[in-house]
Design a protein around this motif. Structure first.
Motif, PDB file in Angstrom:
ATOM      1  N   PRO A 170       1.856  -9.202  -8.299  1.00 44.88           N
ATOM      2  CA  PRO A 170       3.095  -9.114  -7.467  1.00 44.88           C
ATOM      3  C   PRO A 170       2.149  -8.461  -6.693  1.00 44.88           C
ATOM      4  O   PRO A 170       2.320  -7.371  -7.071  1.00 44.88           O
ATOM      5  CB  PRO A 170       4.009  -9.413  -7.852  1.00 44.88           C
ATOM      6  N   LYS A 171       3.315  -9.099  -5.194  1.00 45.86           N
ATOM      7  CA  LYS A 171       2.810  -7.901  -3.882  1.00 45.86           C
ATOM      8  C   LYS A 171       3.697  -6.714  -3.740  1.00 45.86           C
ATOM      9  O   LYS A 171       3.463  -5.316  -3.381  1.00 45.86           O
ATOM     10  CB  LYS A 171       3.452  -9.073  -2.803  1.00 45.86           C
ATOM     11  N   GLU A 172       4.499  -6.039  -4.980  1.00 42.34           N
ATOM     12  CA  GLU A 172       4.802  -5.131  -5.322  1.00 42.34           C
ATOM     13  C   GLU A 172       3.853  -4.060  -5.128  1.00 42.34           C
ATOM     14  O   GLU A 172       3.828  -2.795  -5.102  1.00 42.34           O
ATOM     15  CB  GLU A 172       6.160  -5.327  -6.616  1.00 42.34           C
ATOM     16  N   PHE A 173       3.195  -4.446  -6.628  1.00 44.56           N
ATOM     17  CA  PHE A 173       2.175  -3.661  -6.480  1.00 44.56           C
ATOM     18  C   PHE A 173       1.554  -3.123  -4.992  1.00 44.56           C
ATOM     19  O   PHE A 173       0.643  -1.674  -5.310  1.00 44.56           O
ATOM     20  CB  PHE A 173       1.261  -3.854  -7.707  1.00 44.56           C
ATOM     21  N   GLU A 174       1.052  -3.773  -4.316  1.00 42.02           N
ATOM     22  CA  GLU A 174       1.050  -3.218  -2.687  1.00 42.02           C
ATOM     23  C   GLU A 174       0.770  -2.215  -2.231  1.00 42.02           C
ATOM     24  O   GLU A 174       0.694  -1.670  -1.486  1.00 42.02           O
ATOM     25  CB  GLU A 174       1.091  -4.293  -2.272  1.00 42.02           C
ATOM     26  N   THR A 175       2.690  -1.863  -2.651  1.00 37.79           N
ATOM     27  CA  THR A 175       3.863  -1.522  -1.637  1.00 37.79           C
ATOM     28  C   THR A 175       3.231  -0.215  -3.079  1.00 37.79           C
ATOM     29  O   THR A 175       3.444   1.494  -2.093  1.00 37.79           O
ATOM     30  CB  THR A 175       4.798  -1.059  -1.933  1.00 37.79           C
ATOM     31  N   VAL A 176       2.089   0.538  -3.760  1.00 43.93           N
ATOM     32  CA  VAL A 176       2.152   2.613  -4.781  1.00 43.93           C
ATOM     33  C   VAL A 176       0.662   1.967  -4.359  1.00 43.93           C
ATOM     34  O   VAL A 176      -0.065   1.381  -4.378  1.00 43.93           O
ATOM     35  CB  VAL A 176       2.156   1.758  -6.386  1.00 43.93           C
TER      36      VAL A 176
END
Length: 176
Positions: A170-176
């Motif tokens: 999910p794209k949210e993983f790119e923010t970590v």
């Protein structure tokens, strides 16, 4: 203290405590912010797979499995789960709580019909639960990572049969 651990699905009332737990366990906010962001992703988030471990109603552990895809060379997507993150209070680490969370997560995932789980994690920890290098199934991470820390497990017999390709988080993983 850890003899009375209970496992249950996370509720809205747990969000703040789960944030604090992830912050304490990882010594930073990245994973805590990731959990908050993933909860808002209605495609990837599976409420039943956000599980807390409690001791006398105090949250001491949390695990999250979210839907991911494995994209093959022709662009076909096959659904799987990603295990991330998992947190246990620092003073209770190495007491079996993480293992209980993983096993409970596998149980619930199977009940929900999921067939496999992918994890990026410690090479000596996750194999205890049956994880093997994802290379075995020709499954790759979407970023450079040593193959011994990028692992998969079949929750059911042949859960990854005829599945290979690159994991799409999910794209949210790119923010970590």
């Amino acid at each position: 203290m850890t003899n009375k651990i209970s496992l249950r699905q996370e509720t809205k009332d747990d969000f703040k405590k789960v944030f604090e737990l992830n912050q304490i366990a990882f010594g930073q906010e990245n994973e805590a912010k990731l959990v908050d962001a993933l909860r808002k992703n209605q495609t990837a988030f599976v409420p039943e797979l956000s599980i807390v471990a409690t001791d006398n109603n105090k949250i001491v552990g949390h695990i999250l499995f979210t839907k991911i895809n494995i994209k093959d060379d022709t662009g076909n997507l096959k659904e799987s789960l990603g295990l991330a993150p998992m947190a246990v209070r620092p003073e209770l680490q190495k007491s079996g709580i993480g293992g209980q969370l993983i096993k409970k997560g596998f149980e619930v995932a199977k009940e929900l019909g999921f067939k496999s789980v992918i994890v990026l994690g410690h090479e000596h920890y996750y194999p205890r639960f049956g994880f093997q290098s994802a290379d075995k199934w020709k499954i790759k991470a979407p970023f450079e990572v040593p193959s011994n820390v990028f692992m998969a497990i079949e929750l059911v017999t042949d859960g990854l049969r005829d599945i290979s390709g690159t994991v799409v988080y999910p794209k949210e993983f790119e923010t970590v």
